[in-house]
Design an enzyme around this catalytic site. Structure first.
Site, short mmCIF file in Angstrom:
data_model
loop_
_atom_site.label_atom_id
_atom_site.label_comp_id
_atom_site.label_asym_id
_atom_site.label_seq_id
_atom_site.Cartn_x
_atom_site.Cartn_y
_atom_site.Cartn_z
CE LYS A 75 -3.89 1.97 2.67
NZ LYS A 75 -4.76 1.80 3.86
CB SER A 150 -8.09 3.66 3.04
OG SER A 150 -7.20 2.99 3.92
CB SER A 174 -8.38 0.86 5.89
OG SER A 174 -9.05 2.09 5.88
#
Lengths: 485, 95, 477
Positions: A75, A150, A174
């Protein structure tokens, strides 16, 4: 190579059926051909191939571990030395950190090959991946829908089979919510299990890094590599790291006491299809010998409001360092210092980030601190105590991960509160610092449904064992989106 | 709890965010919505409940007082928008 | 109307650790800009603070020395505001629960009495960097080497009633932190800084007046001048019908006045909250005991010991214990010469005077304690007189060698041969028949005249006691 798990790829490499260089080339090609998903912000073919060659050399020397040569992606919230780390924000569009996050360093040492950085909601603030400066990520199951957020890019990359595993971060859901929406497995470990060093902070007392992959077994391989003590993070726990994969067999479903919070199953706004799928998954657990029983988490309805005070408050302060002075976006020709701050930040941050900074600033400001921040922290304790009481009676807690399946891009973009309710089942876990995972548990309207399993502090091995047990019984985790979805 | 555009301006100033007048209204609307939503906390009886700042009740670890950082000015300042003679530059600070 | 000043001080002591409070970067003074600012000090994304053990121990040391409550559990908070020398946009400090709670410090007043000053609290925090305004054209340059240096902010109760008291308190605290070895006390380098809260009220009134906060008081002299100016300003203002407003005022040493920083901080709302990157600081009784063991003898205890063990007057004991360095020096001189009163006179007299004229600290004295003791031994064993010793001291100071070498080279050895002294005495008496007659007529004050003449004849080397004795015999005989 496509759609295979870490465990399968490692076996294939061990048998000499393929090399890490081949796997990495294949992953890079897949990423390229799936660019419409917008799952990646940065792809790093050269360094990936160099790492793959090094991995192949290590294997020849007989030094291969479970992750050696396996392509993964991080990420874009994890700092990567020499590789742009944007956090999904214009603010950091030009930011190339000179240091690695702990997680990045640990996975590299374990031999994993980083092929790139995945897209995400800006500063991890979002539940749909629509707030990214680099545009929304599309859900491989249905490209008009969101992958959740997210960690949407990390979820989509695994769901589309581009890489077998990715890293994510989870502040209020997330990792788990996008895992649920894209039909993969995702684990948020206990707060403090994985060092936060080098992970760009959203809300420090809630943020936790974790793995995303197709199976619980792969999660266990990733977690074993990611976890561990780190002196550079004061909030990192000095707890021994188990070989989570080896421990999978130690936890059978037989006799597992599974708590079903009444409040989760009667929640307002829950899709009937989601409820049905999760009920059926729990039936499957019961048939395997687990012992589901109803429990109560009386304050769980307050988790979202508590979170939307605490997380923005911490974020408002954490994001003050982005001021256009030492790194990151700086506005053109500032008139004076105040102009430099206001325009650099005004231009560098997107709407949702600004919104949360303002909510947090307000909640901490004189005259409101007690009513909002202090109150939220008190209720936070009540929520944590609810879980502590529940874990006196049960081993794990099960329920839906998200109240609905993937929703259409743009559907909730104009209503922050509706968007925040996407995390209604995941948020309490962060407030209490507990480990939890989401695994594919069925489908509704042809889209994946996730089941969340919550464990007690540092009880990841039991959680992973239960999830692995479920995945021995079912094949929801093997379902893949059709390429033309 | 409702917030108007003027209050949005004050909060944005505290947070050093440039919010255009055209956006102030929509921010006021959104913030009011969020605050109304979190307002439900005020009804909770929290008498005698200690605030919880960290999910795990650990205590602070201490670090030995040993220098383990070296000069990396060049690497750090290569990221900076404006530097001179090893200093970060900002518009003149008025004292 | 009679007015009374009410003053409280906030002292900032930079702790003498090797590294920053939350990072492993060096705190050495004077490095090139930004070469000692690591990722944590620069507020880079993703990096985190870890607390320096030494800083905690030092805070506990001060707590014990002030007889204060050391908190078993204290909390670090964030003070949020934007400023270029504050890289994270917040300062990590302690707000609601400081590491050191209420304590006290006794000061000596001008009239010789003692006064107990309350210390409200002392808390750990990080220092900011520096903004430089010259040499960058229309811009300011930011140097973050100092950012993250550990500070102990020591807050007094508003117990001080004059600028003199404030300075006495500040000096005592300055001496204490140096005694404890927790701060180098270097005020030029900003290691020890002061802000003062000043208000006035009519004598007899118990409520406090509105206070102003004075900043930029980086010497004892400035503290005194600024507070005196501010007291006068406030009294004048009120007597003219005005009112003091609560504000921050900057002392301008060139003009000797304070001026308002009006508006600058008007809208500050620091939004304090517990720093989620740091956990509560626990200080166990075991750690407190360990720190207590390490504690050096404190100034007040040392002063009493000097009175009892060395028989010094309390005043002298106070002077020689004013700094740890001076007290250590004094004790080294005593152990070398065996005469505490003589040692005190010389350390407080000749040595202090010479250091003062040269603008030197005792730690940098060109005359070591051992050398001074060597000189004093020659007074004690009557090799030289006290008067000659002053000459020898000057030569030592000038680098001509130790006492024995100088006495030898200059032939300053005292004349103690009584026949030689008798001869000189007889010569002097014979040369001054008039004075002899007057003396014998009852003007015994002339004794001094004769002593002077003999000493002069011996070039100061005759043993004064013997001169006195022999003269008396001859004159009275």
């Amino acid at each position: 190579m496509h759609n295979r798990t870490i465990a399968e790829l490692a076996d294939a490499m061990a048998r000499g059926e393929c090399s890490s260089v081949e796997l990495t080339e294949s992953a890079l090609a897949a990423i390229d051909s799936a660019s419409d998903l917008n799952a990646f912000v940065t792809v790093t073919p050269e360094s990936a191939l160099a790492q793959a060659r090094a991995a192949d050399d290590a294997r020849r020397r007989g030094e291969a571990g479970a992750l050696t040569g396996v392509p993964i992606a991080h990420k874009d919230i994890f700092c990567t030395a020499g590789v742009r780390t944007s956090c999904g924000s214009r603010m950091l569009d030009n930011f190339v950190p000179p240091y690695d996050a702990f997680v990045v360093e640990k996975l590299r040492r374990a031999g994993a090959v980083m092929v790139g950085k995945t897209n995400m909601d800006e500063f991890a603030m979002g539940s749909s991946n629509e707030t990214s400066w680099y545009g929304p990520v599309r859900n491989p199951w249905s490209k008009d829908t969101v992958p959740g957020g997210s960690s949407g890019g990390s979820a989509a990359a695994v769901a589309a089979g581009l890489v077998p595993a990715t890293t994510g971060t989870d502040t209020g859901g997330s990792i788990r919510q996008p895992a649920a929406l894209t039909g993969i497995s995702g684990l948020k470990p206990t707060y403090g299990r994985v060092s936060r060093y080098g992970m760009i902070a959203f809300a420090s007392s809630l943020d936790q890094a974790g793995p995303m992959a197709a199976t619980a077994e792969d999660l266990s391989i990733m977690l074993t590599a990611m976890a561990g003590f780190d002196r550079r993070d004061s909030t990192c726990a000095d707890e021994p790291v188990t070989d989570y994969r080896a421990a999978l067999g130690n936890h059978s479903l037989k006799g597992l006491r599974v708590g079903l919070p009444r409040e989760y199953f009667n929640a307002e706004g829950m899709d009937a299809g989601v409820a049905t799928a999760v009920q059926q998954a729990i039936e499957a657990l019961r048939e395997a010998g687990a012992e589901p029983r109803e429990i109560s988490l009386p304050n769980s309805g307050l988790a979202v409001p508590v979170y939307y005070v605490i997380a923005p408050a911490e974020a408002s302060s954490n994001l003050s360092r982005f001021d256009g002075v030492r790194y990151g976006h700086r506005c053109a020709e500032p008139r004076d210092l105040e102009d430099l701050y206001k325009r650099s930040r005004g231009e560098g941050f997107g709407e949702e980030v600004k919104r949360r900074i303002m909510v947090g600033t307000y909640a901490l400001s004189a005259g409101y601190y007690d009513a909002y921040y202090l109150k939220a922290q008190q209720v936070r304790r009540m929520i944590r105590d609810d879980f502590a009481r529940a874990f006196e009676q049960v081993d794990v807690i099960a329920g839906p991960t998200a109240p609905s399946v993937a929703f259409a891009i743009g559907e909730k973009a104009d209503d922050p509160v509706q968007m925040y309710l996407s995390d209604i089942f995941t948020i309490a876990v962060n407030l209490a610092g507990l480990p939890a995972l989401s695994i594919p548990a069925g489908q509704s309207d042809g889209l994946p449904v996730g089941m969340q399993l919550i464990g007690n502090h540092f009880d990841e091995a039991r959680l992973l064992g239960a999830a692995h047990g479920f995945q021995q019984l079912t094949d929801w985790h093997k379902q893949r989106p059709s390429p033309e979805a | 709890m409702s917030i108007d555009a003027a209050e949005v301006g004050q909060i944005a100033h505290l947070a050093r965010l440039d919010i255009g007048p055209e956006d102030a209204e929509s921010h006021a609307h959104n913030l009011s919505g969020i605050l109304a939503f979190v307002e439900q906390l005020s009804a909770v009886d929290t008498e005698g409940v200690q605030p919880l700042a960290h999910p795990l009740e650990m205590t602070q670890r201490l670090r030995p007082d040993e220098v383990n950082e070296t000069n990396q000015r060049e690497a750090f300042q290569s990221l900076a928008p404006a530097t001179r003679d090893g200093h970060y530059l900002v518009p003149r600070v008025i004292e | 109307m009679e007015w009374e000043a009410v003053i409280g001080l906030e002292l900032h002591a930079q702790l003498a650790t090797n590294t920053k409070i939350f990072s492993g970067a060096s705190t050495a003074y004077g490095a090139e800009a930004n070469t000692q600012a690591c990722a944590v000090d620069l507020g880079m994304p993703g990096v985190l603070p870890v607390l320096n053990e030494k800083a905690v121990r030092y805070a506990v040391r001060l707590g014990l020395a002030l007889d204060a409550q050391v908190a078993g559990r204290s909390v670090f908070a964030r003070k949020n505001y934007f400023y270029p020398d504050l890289p994270k946009g917040y300062q990590i400090s302690q707000y609601e629960i400081p590491v050191v709670g209420p304590g006290h410090l006794d000061i000596d007043l001008d009239d010789g009495s003692r006064k107990r000053i309350g210390v409200t609290r002392a808390h750990l925090e990080e220092d900011a960097g520096k903004s430089l305004h010259d040499g960058f054209g229309t811009m300011s340059g930011i140097d973050l080497n100092r950012a993250g240096t550990p500070l102990l902010e020591i807050v007094s109760e508003p117990d001080l009633r004059s600028a003199r008291e404030a300075v006495a308190y500040m000096k005592k605290m300055h001496s204490l932190v140096r005694y404890l070895g927790i701060c180098d006390g270097n005020m030029q380098e900003g290691s020890f800084r002061c802000d003062a809260n000043v208000s006035v009220r009519p004598v007899g009134q118990s409520e406090f007046g509105t206070r102003s906060e004075l900043k930029n008081l980086n010497s004892f002299r400035f503290v005194e001048r600024a507070i005196n100016f501010e007291i006068e300003r406030q009294i004048e203002l009120i007597e003219e019908g005005g009112a003091v407003i609560q504000e921050t005022r900057l002392f301008d040493p060139d003009r000797g006045e304070t001026r308002s920083m009006r508006g600058k901080e008007a809208a500050n709302d620091y939004r304090y909250f517990p720093d989620p990157d740091l956990l509560p600081l626990e200080i166990t009784p075991a750690l407190i005991d360990q720190v207590r063991e390490e504690l050096p003898e404190l100034p007040d205890a040392r002063r009493s010991r000097f009175v009892t063990d060395y028989g010094l007057p309390d005043y002298d004991a106070g002077v020689v214990t004013a700094s740890r360095e001076m007290a250590d020096y004094f004790e080294a001189v005593v152990s070398g010469c065996g005469d505490a009163k003589l040692a005190a006179n010389w350390v407080m007299g000749e040595l202090a005077g010479a250091l003062n004229r040269a603008g030197l600290d005792i730690a940098d004295s060109p005359v070591s304690a051992e050398t001074l003791a060597g000189l004093l031994r020659r007074i004690s064993d009557e090799t030289i007189s006290g008067k000659i010793a002053k000459e020898v001291f000057e030569a030592i100071w000038a680098g001509e060698g130790d006492a024995d070498a100088i006495i030898e080279a200059r032939g300053l050895k005292q004349v103690t041969d009584s026949s030689a002294i008798e001869a000189m005495v007889d010569e002097v008496i014979a040369a001054n028949p008039e004075q002899l007659e007057q003396y014998r007529a009852g003007k015994t004050k002339l004794m001094g005249f004769f002593v002077g003449q003999v000493m002069k004849a011996s070039a100061g080397k005759a043993n004064p006691q013997q001169v006195n004795q022999i003269l008396k015999q001859r004159l009275d005989g």
